[in-house]
Design an enzyme around this catalytic site. Sequence first.
Site, PDB file in Angstrom:
ATOM      1  CG  HIS A  23      -9.464   2.316   7.722  1.00  0.00           C
ATOM      2  ND1 HIS A  23     -10.121   2.544   6.543  1.00  0.00           N
ATOM      3  CD2 HIS A  23      -8.467   1.654   7.356  1.00  0.00           C
ATOM      4  CE1 HIS A  23      -9.652   1.849   5.508  1.00  0.00           C
ATOM      5  NE2 HIS A  23      -8.560   1.301   5.953  1.00  0.00           N
ATOM      6  CG  PHE A  83      -2.090   0.695   1.244  1.00  0.00           C
ATOM      7  CD1 PHE A  83      -3.321   0.081   0.890  1.00  0.00           C
ATOM      8  CD2 PHE A  83      -2.300   2.240   1.300  1.00  0.00           C
ATOM      9  CE1 PHE A  83      -4.582   0.847   0.837  1.00  0.00           C
ATOM     10  CE2 PHE A  83      -3.423   2.934   0.727  1.00  0.00           C
ATOM     11  CZ  PHE A  83      -4.523   2.029   0.781  1.00  0.00           C
ATOM     12  CD  GLU A 114      -3.179   8.061  -0.040  1.00  0.00           C
ATOM     13  OE1 GLU A 114      -3.089   6.623   0.248  1.00  0.00           O
ATOM     14  OE2 GLU A 114      -2.712   8.472  -0.856  1.00  0.00           O
TER      15      GLU A 114
HETATM   16  N1  INI Z   1      -2.087   0.583   4.336  1.00  0.00           N
HETATM   17  C1  INI Z   1      -1.156   1.392   4.478  1.00  0.00           C
HETATM   18  O1  INI Z   1       0.066   0.589   4.477  1.00  0.00           O
HETATM   19  N2  INI Z   1      -1.221   2.524   4.491  1.00  0.00           N
HETATM   20  C2  INI Z   1      -2.309   3.109   4.485  1.00  0.00           C
HETATM   21  O2  INI Z   1      -2.311   4.517   4.034  1.00  0.00           O
HETATM   22  C3  INI Z   1      -3.592   2.363   4.224  1.00  0.00           C
HETATM   23  N3  INI Z   1      -4.816   3.182   4.000  1.00  0.00           N
HETATM   24  O3  INI Z   1      -4.853   4.276   3.742  1.00  0.00           O
HETATM   25  O4  INI Z   1      -5.936   2.689   4.151  1.00  0.00           O
HETATM   26  C4  INI Z   1      -3.516   1.044   4.367  1.00  0.00           C
HETATM   27  N4  INI Z   1      -4.586   0.378   4.447  1.00  0.00           N
HETATM   28  C5  INI Z   1      -4.794  -1.102   3.958  1.00  0.00           C
HETATM   29  C6  INI Z   1      -4.376  -1.862   5.404  1.00  0.00           C
HETATM   30  O5  INI Z   1      -3.075  -1.937   5.991  1.00  0.00           O
HETATM   31  C7  INI Z   1      -4.864  -3.494   5.026  1.00  0.00           C
HETATM   32  O6  INI Z   1      -4.000  -3.909   4.151  1.00  0.00           O
HETATM   33  C8  INI Z   1      -6.257  -3.773   4.635  1.00  0.00           C
HETATM   34  O7  INI Z   1      -7.207  -3.043   5.526  1.00  0.00           O
HETATM   35  C9  INI Z   1      -6.459  -5.188   4.645  1.00  0.00           C
HETATM   36  O8  INI Z   1      -6.452  -5.795   5.942  1.00  0.00           O
END
Ligand code: INI
Length: 154
Positions: free
Chosen positions: A88, A22, A85
């Site tokens: 959560h 991500f 972004e």
């Molecule tokens: N994961 C990140 O590493 N950075 C982020 O900014 C982010 N946002 O913006 O939501 C993010 N979301 C994904 C999360 O880490 C999980 O992969 C997802 O919820 C599935 O469990």
Amino acid sequence: MKTYEGKMIASGLKFGIVVSRFNDAISERLLDGAIDALMRHDADDKNIDVVWVPGSFEIPQVAKKLVDTGKYNAVICLGAVIRGETPHFDFVAGEAAKGIAKLSLESKVPVIYGILTTDTIDQAVERAGIKAGNRGEKAALSAIEMANLLKAVK
Ligand code: INI
């Protein structure tokens, strides 16, 4: 009096790096910074394993798996959680930090927190090698120091 310090020598040490896909434009830069720092401190690239995970939330689970293999002298966690972004943000950033903190207390080897948590993309870019250093490089330096320190303090 005896003073203990971790030497900044990575030769002979094995590193596991868990990195989040991500925001990969940022996390790739953190990974580059970390590998560069390890290599400049004499790590062998055969002793560096990189594992990509979907997001920072998944980092602690996979970091635990790497710790449990017993193969590594340090595990480095890299990612970028950007508030702008996601509503959560607090959950993702908080759970990643809690998970890594818990794991590091339970682990015999250091588990290094190298996850950027920023309000904006610009702040993340600045901390990934532009203007404000590279958080991945700093995480790798902490990993080298802590791996040697934990060996020294018996
Ligand atoms: N994961 C990140 O590493 N950075 C982020 O900014 C982010 N946002 O913006 O939501 C993010 N979301 C994904 C999360 O880490 C999980 O992969 C997802 O919820 C599935 O469990």
